[in-house]
Design a protein around this motif. Structure first.
Motif, PDB file in Angstrom:
ATOM      1  N   ASN A  44      17.945  16.306   4.466  1.00 63.33           N
ATOM      2  CA  ASN A  44      17.366  15.815   5.639  1.00 63.33           C
ATOM      3  C   ASN A  44      16.042  15.716   5.763  1.00 63.33           C
ATOM      4  OD1 ASN A  44      19.995  15.871   7.025  1.00 63.33           O
ATOM      5  ND2 ASN A  44      19.848  18.309   6.885  1.00 63.33           N
ATOM      6  N   LYS A  45      15.261  16.292   4.423  1.00 60.37           N
ATOM      7  CA  LYS A  45      13.849  15.925   4.392  1.00 60.37           C
ATOM      8  C   LYS A  45      13.399  16.331   3.052  1.00 60.37           C
ATOM      9  CE  LYS A  45      12.353  20.498   6.060  1.00 60.37           C
ATOM     10  NZ  LYS A  45      11.385  21.380   7.200  1.00 60.37           N
ATOM     11  N   ILE A  61      13.151   3.929   5.525  1.00 60.89           N
ATOM     12  CA  ILE A  61      12.127   4.771   5.243  1.00 60.89           C
ATOM     13  C   ILE A  61      10.799   4.337   5.070  1.00 60.89           C
ATOM     14  CG2 ILE A  61      12.764   4.732   2.692  1.00 60.89           C
ATOM     15  CD1 ILE A  61      12.588   7.621   2.452  1.00 60.89           C
ATOM     16  N   VAL A  62      10.577   3.201   4.260  1.00 64.85           N
ATOM     17  CA  VAL A  62       9.072   2.733   3.934  1.00 64.85           C
ATOM     18  C   VAL A  62       8.565   2.372   5.376  1.00 64.85           C
ATOM     19  CG1 VAL A  62       7.842   1.002   2.854  1.00 64.85           C
ATOM     20  CG2 VAL A  62       9.607   2.082   1.748  1.00 64.85           C
ATOM     21  N   ASN A  63       9.158   1.888   6.232  1.00 67.85           N
ATOM     22  CA  ASN A  63       8.482   1.404   7.467  1.00 67.85           C
ATOM     23  C   ASN A  63       8.198   2.497   8.521  1.00 67.85           C
ATOM     24  OD1 ASN A  63       8.059  -1.724   7.766  1.00 67.85           O
ATOM     25  ND2 ASN A  63       9.953  -1.583   6.874  1.00 67.85           N
ATOM     26  N   GLY A  68       4.114   6.151  10.498  1.00 63.32           N
ATOM     27  CA  GLY A  68       3.563   7.446  11.177  1.00 63.32           C
ATOM     28  C   GLY A  68       4.727   8.451  11.399  1.00 63.32           C
ATOM     29  N   LYS A  69       5.960   8.121  11.198  1.00 60.92           N
ATOM     30  CA  LYS A  69       7.193   8.947  11.368  1.00 60.92           C
ATOM     31  C   LYS A  69       7.564   9.660  10.080  1.00 60.92           C
ATOM     32  CE  LYS A  69      11.942   9.008  12.718  1.00 60.92           C
ATOM     33  NZ  LYS A  69      13.084   8.379  13.266  1.00 60.92           N
ATOM     34  N   ARG A  70       6.621  10.403   9.600  1.00 55.19           N
ATOM     35  CA  ARG A  70       6.567  11.315   7.972  1.00 55.19           C
ATOM     36  C   ARG A  70       6.989  12.600   8.077  1.00 55.19           C
ATOM     37  NH1 ARG A  70       0.462   8.713   7.749  1.00 55.19           N
ATOM     38  NH2 ARG A  70       1.147   6.776   7.789  1.00 55.19           N
ATOM     39  N   LYS A  71       7.509  13.403   9.171  1.00 57.96           N
ATOM     40  CA  LYS A  71       8.042  14.595   9.212  1.00 57.96           C
ATOM     41  C   LYS A  71       8.942  14.918   7.870  1.00 57.96           C
ATOM     42  CE  LYS A  71       8.797  19.072  12.108  1.00 57.96           C
ATOM     43  NZ  LYS A  71       8.614  19.196  13.247  1.00 57.96           N
ATOM     44  N   ASN A  75       6.374  13.043   0.611  1.00 59.74           N
ATOM     45  CA  ASN A  75       5.124  12.454   0.281  1.00 59.74           C
ATOM     46  C   ASN A  75       5.272  11.366  -0.776  1.00 59.74           C
ATOM     47  OD1 ASN A  75       2.325  11.983  -1.378  1.00 59.74           O
ATOM     48  ND2 ASN A  75       1.778  12.260   0.549  1.00 59.74           N
ATOM     49  N   PRO A  76       5.114   9.998  -0.697  1.00 56.76           N
ATOM     50  CA  PRO A  76       5.248   9.209  -1.756  1.00 56.76           C
ATOM     51  C   PRO A  76       4.716   9.520  -3.107  1.00 56.76           C
ATOM     52  CG  PRO A  76       4.009   8.251  -0.197  1.00 56.76           C
ATOM     53  CD  PRO A  76       4.337   9.335   0.371  1.00 56.76           C
ATOM     54  N   MET A  77       3.620   9.834  -3.147  1.00 55.68           N
ATOM     55  CA  MET A  77       2.949  10.097  -4.311  1.00 55.68           C
ATOM     56  C   MET A  77       3.690  11.380  -5.204  1.00 55.68           C
ATOM     57  SD  MET A  77       0.864   9.508  -6.764  1.00 55.68           S
ATOM     58  CE  MET A  77      -0.117   7.840  -5.896  1.00 55.68           C
ATOM     59  N   SER A  78       3.814  12.332  -4.343  1.00 55.98           N
ATOM     60  CA  SER A  78       4.582  13.736  -4.825  1.00 55.98           C
ATOM     61  C   SER A  78       6.048  13.274  -5.296  1.00 55.98           C
ATOM     62  CB  SER A  78       4.612  14.725  -3.743  1.00 55.98           C
ATOM     63  OG  SER A  78       3.328  14.984  -3.179  1.00 55.98           O
ATOM     64  N   PHE A  79       6.674  12.038  -4.476  1.00 58.60           N
ATOM     65  CA  PHE A  79       7.754  11.854  -4.925  1.00 58.60           C
ATOM     66  C   PHE A  79       7.846  10.950  -6.553  1.00 58.60           C
ATOM     67  CE2 PHE A  79      11.089   8.294  -4.884  1.00 58.60           C
ATOM     68  CZ  PHE A  79      12.264   8.877  -4.776  1.00 58.60           C
TER      69      PHE A  79
END
Length: 231
Positions: A44-45, A61-63, A68-71, A75-79
């Motif tokens: 779920n996250k 997910i990208v959009n 701003g819906k990021r909760k 994080n893409p860089m961490s991913f």
């Protein structure tokens, strides 16, 4: 009581200003392990949330992240970094025997290839993290739409997922990331799904192919230059 995070005064179980718990439990070995594992495995996250949605609905997910819906989104860089780390661990466990003899090809070409390959092996992690710079140049040129920083975020998702695809195919084919066709097919597909404007968008598809081809050409040029400079 005063929130330990933002110093906001309240009397609730959670801070109405930042959402921090009013009573924060002490750190234990169990909490460190469970929280870390949850970050990776929670559907779920977290990491697997990204993997699932980049498979099923990359555009969504990208959009959501860009809006701003990021909760719930990792994080893409961490991913990207975690995906690459997993790949490196598996790569270190699987020994791939080279089947090219230096005696059968031009010594200069062999030397360039050897040095480029050696560099890639030593600095693979940094090379693929930095590769989003070149991929973002490609998508920015062909798609425009977002600013360059947003393209970097988008392509962190794209590259992270594509590395995982490359990992699965590497186990079967033993092809490294640079010359693994499944990696580039994944890049094309996710890019297309992200940027398409309608259900079937041929223009977006050809732009996705073009941006991926341009990205590959840039990578090859960089690798060749590295080999020449080091040989």
């Amino acid at each position: 009581m005063v929130c330990i995070n933002c110093k906001y005064e309240h009397d609730s179980n959670f801070c109405p200003n930042c959402g921090e718990r009013s009573e924060v439990p002490r750190i234990t070995f169990k909490s460190i392990f469970s929280n870390g594992l949850s970050t990776i495995t929670n559907m779920n996250k977290g990491f697997l949330f990204n993997v699932k949605h980049l498979c099923l609905n990359p555009n969504g997910i990208v959009n959501d992240f860009l809006k701003g819906k990021r909760k719930s989104i990792f994080n893409p860089m961490s991913f990207l970094i975690i995906a690459l780390t997993v790949y490196l661990i598996v790569d270190a466990m699987i020994v791939v025997k080279a089947n090219v003899s230096g005696n059968k090809i031009n010594p200069k070409i062999y030397g360039v290839g050897y040095e480029a390959g050696r560099f890639m092996k030593l600095y693979l992690k940094y090379f693929w993290i930095l590769s989003i710079i070149w991929l973002s140049v490609s998508t920015k040129l062909l798609f425009g739409k977002y600013n360059y920083a947003e393209h970097l975020a988008i392509n962190s998702f794209v590259m992270g997922q594509s590395i995982l695809v490359g990992l699965v195919s590497f186990v079967i084919t033993k092809l490294n990331l640079l010359f693994n066709p499944f990696v580039y097919i994944s890049i094309i597909w996710i890019t297309y799904q992200t940027f398409k404007r309608k259900k079937r968008d041929l223009n977006a598809f050809f732009q996705s192919v073009g941006s991926t081809l341009l990205f590959f050409i840039q990578l090859v040029i960089i690798v060749v230059l590295i080999g020449i400079l080091r040989s």
